[in-house]
Design a protein around this motif. Structure first.
Motif, PDB file in Angstrom:
ATOM      1  N   LEU A  18       0.961  -1.273   0.126  1.00  0.00           N
ATOM      2  CA  LEU A  18      -0.097  -0.010   0.364  1.00  0.00           C
ATOM      3  C   LEU A  18       0.864   1.263  -0.009  1.00  0.00           C
ATOM      4  N   THR A  19       2.072   1.202   0.570  1.00  0.00           N
ATOM      5  CA  THR A  19       2.991   2.253   0.641  1.00  0.00           C
ATOM      6  C   THR A  19       3.518   2.513  -0.688  1.00  0.00           C
ATOM      7  N   LEU A  20       4.039   1.557  -1.180  1.00  0.00           N
ATOM      8  CA  LEU A  20       4.318   1.664  -2.526  1.00  0.00           C
ATOM      9  C   LEU A  20       3.533   2.148  -3.604  1.00  0.00           C
ATOM     10  N   SER A  21       2.412   1.865  -3.515  1.00  0.00           N
ATOM     11  CA  SER A  21       1.082   2.559  -4.331  1.00  0.00           C
ATOM     12  C   SER A  21       0.885   3.850  -4.133  1.00  0.00           C
ATOM     13  N   GLY A  22       0.878   4.301  -2.766  1.00  0.00           N
ATOM     14  CA  GLY A  22       0.778   5.551  -2.409  1.00  0.00           C
ATOM     15  C   GLY A  22       1.760   6.517  -2.940  1.00  0.00           C
ATOM     16  N   VAL A  23       3.040   6.040  -2.870  1.00  0.00           N
ATOM     17  CA  VAL A  23       4.215   6.688  -3.658  1.00  0.00           C
ATOM     18  C   VAL A  23       4.124   6.895  -4.793  1.00  0.00           C
ATOM     19  N   SER A  24       3.746   5.880  -5.492  1.00  0.00           N
ATOM     20  CA  SER A  24       3.707   5.526  -6.798  1.00  0.00           C
ATOM     21  C   SER A  24       2.662   6.652  -7.446  1.00  0.00           C
ATOM     22  N   LEU A  25       1.533   6.822  -6.922  1.00  0.00           N
ATOM     23  CA  LEU A  25       0.520   7.788  -7.186  1.00  0.00           C
ATOM     24  C   LEU A  25       0.968   8.980  -6.899  1.00  0.00           C
ATOM     25  N   TYR A  26       1.692   9.375  -5.892  1.00  0.00           N
ATOM     26  CA  TYR A  26       2.036  10.904  -5.537  1.00  0.00           C
ATOM     27  C   TYR A  26       3.106  11.166  -6.670  1.00  0.00           C
ATOM     28  N   MET A  27       3.781  10.346  -7.079  1.00  0.00           N
ATOM     29  CA  MET A  27       4.987  10.431  -8.237  1.00  0.00           C
ATOM     30  C   MET A  27       4.216  10.919  -9.603  1.00  0.00           C
ATOM     31  N   VAL A  28       3.180  10.261  -9.698  1.00  0.00           N
ATOM     32  CA  VAL A  28       2.365  10.218 -10.969  1.00  0.00           C
ATOM     33  C   VAL A  28       1.780  11.788 -11.136  1.00  0.00           C
ATOM     34  N   TYR A  29       0.987  12.040  -9.888  1.00  0.00           N
ATOM     35  CA  TYR A  29       0.329  13.208  -9.796  1.00  0.00           C
ATOM     36  C   TYR A  29       1.183  14.471  -9.616  1.00  0.00           C
ATOM     37  N   SER A  30       2.456  14.351  -9.026  1.00  0.00           N
ATOM     38  CA  SER A  30       3.402  15.423  -8.921  1.00  0.00           C
ATOM     39  C   SER A  30       3.787  15.789 -10.207  1.00  0.00           C
ATOM     40  N   TYR A  31       4.386  14.738 -11.097  1.00  0.00           N
ATOM     41  CA  TYR A  31       4.774  14.862 -12.497  1.00  0.00           C
ATOM     42  C   TYR A  31       3.825  15.667 -13.387  1.00  0.00           C
ATOM     43  N   ARG A  32       2.691  15.319 -13.134  1.00  0.00           N
ATOM     44  CA  ARG A  32       1.325  15.867 -13.906  1.00  0.00           C
ATOM     45  C   ARG A  32       1.314  17.203 -13.623  1.00  0.00           C
ATOM     46  N   ALA A  33       1.540  17.651 -12.362  1.00  0.00           N
ATOM     47  CA  ALA A  33       1.381  19.098 -11.713  1.00  0.00           C
ATOM     48  C   ALA A  33       2.435  19.750 -12.114  1.00  0.00           C
ATOM     49  N   LEU A  34       3.669  19.246 -12.147  1.00  0.00           N
ATOM     50  CA  LEU A  34       4.691  20.061 -12.792  1.00  0.00           C
ATOM     51  C   LEU A  34       4.741  20.284 -14.108  1.00  0.00           C
ATOM     52  N   ALA A  35       4.372  19.308 -15.165  1.00  0.00           N
ATOM     53  CA  ALA A  35       3.863  19.326 -16.465  1.00  0.00           C
ATOM     54  C   ALA A  35       3.026  20.669 -16.555  1.00  0.00           C
ATOM     55  N   GLU A  36       1.791  20.560 -15.966  1.00  0.00           N
ATOM     56  CA  GLU A  36       0.959  21.826 -16.075  1.00  0.00           C
ATOM     57  C   GLU A  36       1.514  23.015 -15.633  1.00  0.00           C
ATOM     58  N   THR A  37       2.182  22.960 -14.747  1.00  0.00           N
ATOM     59  CA  THR A  37       2.694  24.270 -14.223  1.00  0.00           C
ATOM     60  C   THR A  37       3.727  24.689 -15.296  1.00  0.00           C
ATOM     61  N   GLU A  38       4.657  23.871 -15.876  1.00  0.00           N
ATOM     62  CA  GLU A  38       5.347  24.249 -17.061  1.00  0.00           C
ATOM     63  C   GLU A  38       4.602  24.769 -18.203  1.00  0.00           C
ATOM     64  N   ARG A  39       3.459  24.195 -18.467  1.00  0.00           N
ATOM     65  CA  ARG A  39       2.544  24.474 -19.735  1.00  0.00           C
ATOM     66  C   ARG A  39       1.931  25.834 -19.356  1.00  0.00           C
ATOM     67  N   LEU A  40       1.854  26.180 -18.070  1.00  0.00           N
ATOM     68  CA  LEU A  40       1.002  27.483 -17.701  1.00  0.00           C
ATOM     69  C   LEU A  40       2.380  28.911 -17.766  1.00  0.00           C
ATOM     70  N   VAL A  41       3.326  28.522 -16.978  1.00  0.00           N
ATOM     71  CA  VAL A  41       4.392  29.598 -17.041  1.00  0.00           C
ATOM     72  C   VAL A  41       5.461  29.778 -18.052  1.00  0.00           C
ATOM     73  N   GLY A  42       5.652  28.289 -18.655  1.00  0.00           N
ATOM     74  CA  GLY A  42       6.515  28.151 -19.758  1.00  0.00           C
ATOM     75  C   GLY A  42       7.862  27.585 -19.172  1.00  0.00           C
ATOM     76  N   PRO A  43       8.743  27.093 -20.108  1.00  0.00           N
ATOM     77  CA  PRO A  43       9.944  26.484 -19.560  1.00  0.00           C
ATOM     78  C   PRO A  43      10.869  27.779 -18.847  1.00  0.00           C
ATOM     79  N   GLU A  44      10.711  28.787 -19.387  1.00  0.00           N
ATOM     80  CA  GLU A  44      11.500  29.883 -18.884  1.00  0.00           C
ATOM     81  C   GLU A  44      11.340  30.039 -17.292  1.00  0.00           C
ATOM     82  N   GLY A  45      10.042  29.823 -16.981  1.00  0.00           N
ATOM     83  CA  GLY A  45       9.558  30.056 -15.619  1.00  0.00           C
ATOM     84  C   GLY A  45      10.153  29.072 -14.703  1.00  0.00           C
TER      85      GLY A  45
END
Length: 91
Positions: A18-45
């Motif tokens: 269950l811990t590994l599943s939780g960490v894996s989900l955290y990583m997926v959502y964090s990566y997607r949040a980072l990608a969305e932030t990069e899309r909004l502010v651009g790579p320079e930001g």
């Protein structure tokens, strides 16, 4: 499937899984949040922001492995105690 059978099955799952599943989900959502932030502010930001997710998974696997090792050692200790209790004591 009734609730009783589901709970019995859930209890049998290793908690580390269950811990590994939780960490894996955290990583997926964090990566997607980072990608969305990069899309909004651009790579320079985000040019000076360094993000790494690999250490999270590495620590989760380490934790899981140590949890399994502790469980095995406890089972071995319990088995040895049971065998010593069942054998006659030496004087």
């Amino acid at each position: 499937m009734n609730e009783h059978n589901f709970l019995n099955g859930a209890v049998r799952l290793p908690p580390g899984l269950l811990t590994l599943s939780g960490v894996s989900l955290y990583m997926v959502y964090s990566y997607r949040a980072l990608a969305e932030t990069e899309r909004l502010v651009g790579p320079e930001g985000l040019a000076y922001v360094h993000t790494s997710f690999g250490w999270s998974l590495g620590l989760a696997w380490l934790s899981y492995g140590l949890e399994l090792l502790a469980g095995v050692l406890l089972l071995v200790a319990a088995r040895r105690a049971e065998l010593q209790r069942g054998s006659p004591t030496r004087a």
